[in-house]
Design an enzyme around this catalytic site. Sequence first.
Site, PDB file in Angstrom:
ATOM      1  N   ARG A 115     -62.711  66.424  46.770  1.00 53.82           N
ATOM      2  CA  ARG A 115     -62.598  65.180  45.993  1.00 53.82           C
ATOM      3  C   ARG A 115     -64.025  64.722  45.708  1.00 53.82           C
ATOM      4  NH1 ARG A 115     -58.981  59.834  46.979  1.00 53.82           N
ATOM      5  NH2 ARG A 115     -57.528  61.276  45.979  1.00 53.82           N
ATOM      6  N   HIS A 142     -56.747  64.272  38.147  1.00 55.80           N
ATOM      7  CA  HIS A 142     -56.137  64.248  39.494  1.00 55.80           C
ATOM      8  C   HIS A 142     -54.867  65.109  39.445  1.00 55.80           C
ATOM      9  CE1 HIS A 142     -55.352  63.054  43.465  1.00 55.80           C
ATOM     10  NE2 HIS A 142     -55.019  61.785  43.307  1.00 55.80           N
ATOM     11  N   GLN A 198     -51.889  65.040  42.148  1.00 52.24           N
ATOM     12  CA  GLN A 198     -51.064  63.845  42.056  1.00 52.24           C
ATOM     13  C   GLN A 198     -49.929  64.046  41.054  1.00 52.24           C
ATOM     14  OE1 GLN A 198     -51.418  60.662  43.711  1.00 52.24           O
ATOM     15  NE2 GLN A 198     -49.356  60.588  42.883  1.00 52.24           N
ATOM     16  N   ASP A 221     -51.704  52.494  37.237  1.00 53.35           N
ATOM     17  CA  ASP A 221     -52.703  52.785  38.266  1.00 53.35           C
ATOM     18  C   ASP A 221     -53.642  51.584  38.341  1.00 53.35           C
ATOM     19  OD1 ASP A 221     -54.283  54.093  40.132  1.00 53.35           O
ATOM     20  OD2 ASP A 221     -55.174  55.516  38.715  1.00 53.35           O
ATOM     21  N   CYS A 241     -49.652  56.140  41.648  1.00 56.10           N
ATOM     22  CA  CYS A 241     -50.211  57.128  42.582  1.00 56.10           C
ATOM     23  C   CYS A 241     -50.607  56.498  43.915  1.00 56.10           C
ATOM     24  CB  CYS A 241     -51.394  57.844  41.949  1.00 56.10           C
ATOM     25  SG  CYS A 241     -52.788  56.762  41.579  1.00 56.10           S
ATOM     26  N   ARG A 288     -46.676  64.340  47.675  1.00 58.03           N
ATOM     27  CA  ARG A 288     -48.022  64.916  47.683  1.00 58.03           C
ATOM     28  C   ARG A 288     -48.068  66.054  48.704  1.00 58.03           C
ATOM     29  NH1 ARG A 288     -52.389  61.937  46.050  1.00 58.03           N
ATOM     30  NH2 ARG A 288     -53.465  63.932  46.357  1.00 58.03           N
TER      31      ARG A 288
END
Length: 308
Positions: free
Chosen positions: A107, A134, A137, A225, A266, A294
């Site tokens: 990440r 991402h 996700q 988000d 998310c 996830r």
Amino acid sequence: MTDFLDIHKTDAGDLHKILVQAKAMKVARADLPKGTPDADAPLANHMVALIFEKPSTRTRVSFDVGVRQMGGQSMILSGSEMQLGHGETIADTARVLSRYVDMIMIRTFDESVLLEMAEYASVPVINGLTDRTHPCQIMADVMTYEEHHGSIKGKKVVWMGDGNNVCTSFLHAAGQFGFDLTFAGPANLEPEAEAIGYARKKGATVTIERDAHKAVEGADLIVTDTWLSMHDKQSARERRHNLLRPYQVNNALLQTAGKDAVFMHCLPAHREEEITSEVMDGPQSLVFDEAENRLHAQKAIMRHCLGV
Ligand code: CP
Ligand code: NVA
């Protein structure tokens, strides 16, 4: 062996296979204590490095638990505590780590770090979020939608708010999984043109809409988000909040969308900012299934990368 860098960089057939495996693995261990190893231990004897240059709860814990459930071993590395954060090049880090571990998840901030890691590592590299995308996700998101409502193909997905990294991966997924995406947000926070172009070229209908209520009419899935991502400057907070406030997902918006629409985020959520608690904790919200998935989606992604 292969990397998992982005949804549009992975073959559509492989994406489907990953989700089929994720669902099967989830069912196979339903109700078992979380520490119970998977019967076939597909990652036995494998060592996985999980590098974080930004904070994380879900990605960190779900990858770590996923590796352990599959019989492998994992180590969590903080970018700032590695020589990587003190002048060692990404290329050298990639080459060295490849001598110790069998797979790397990272990440990071700029996408170039991920791409350089992948170029110089001789082991698979997985994108655990960059400023741009991402993908893990969105694999979990598609899995979650399909668990509840069947194939996402041809559905109307509405992205509310900031056209950020998660939104970009949604656009890639629109192209690969064949759903339509409506972006509802302010003009200067639209998603990147390249991802919109990609989705359209693959046959998805991408609509840009300023009016939040108009956008959600006939929606199957509404997603939002945080209004300030980890790579955004704190100094931009007030300006962004002012721009994004009309795109809050609340009960009034959900009523416009109708009772069949479901909601995803998310996480982490900033309650009463981009999302109200009444929606987040309401019957149309899938956010905690999404968070759980996830784990299952990434386990299948790791197997895909290692070919096990
Ligand atoms: N959704 C997500 O990636 O969460 P974390 O930042 O907690 O990993
Ligand atoms: N857009 C958010 C996602 C967090 C999982 C961020 O990049 O901070």
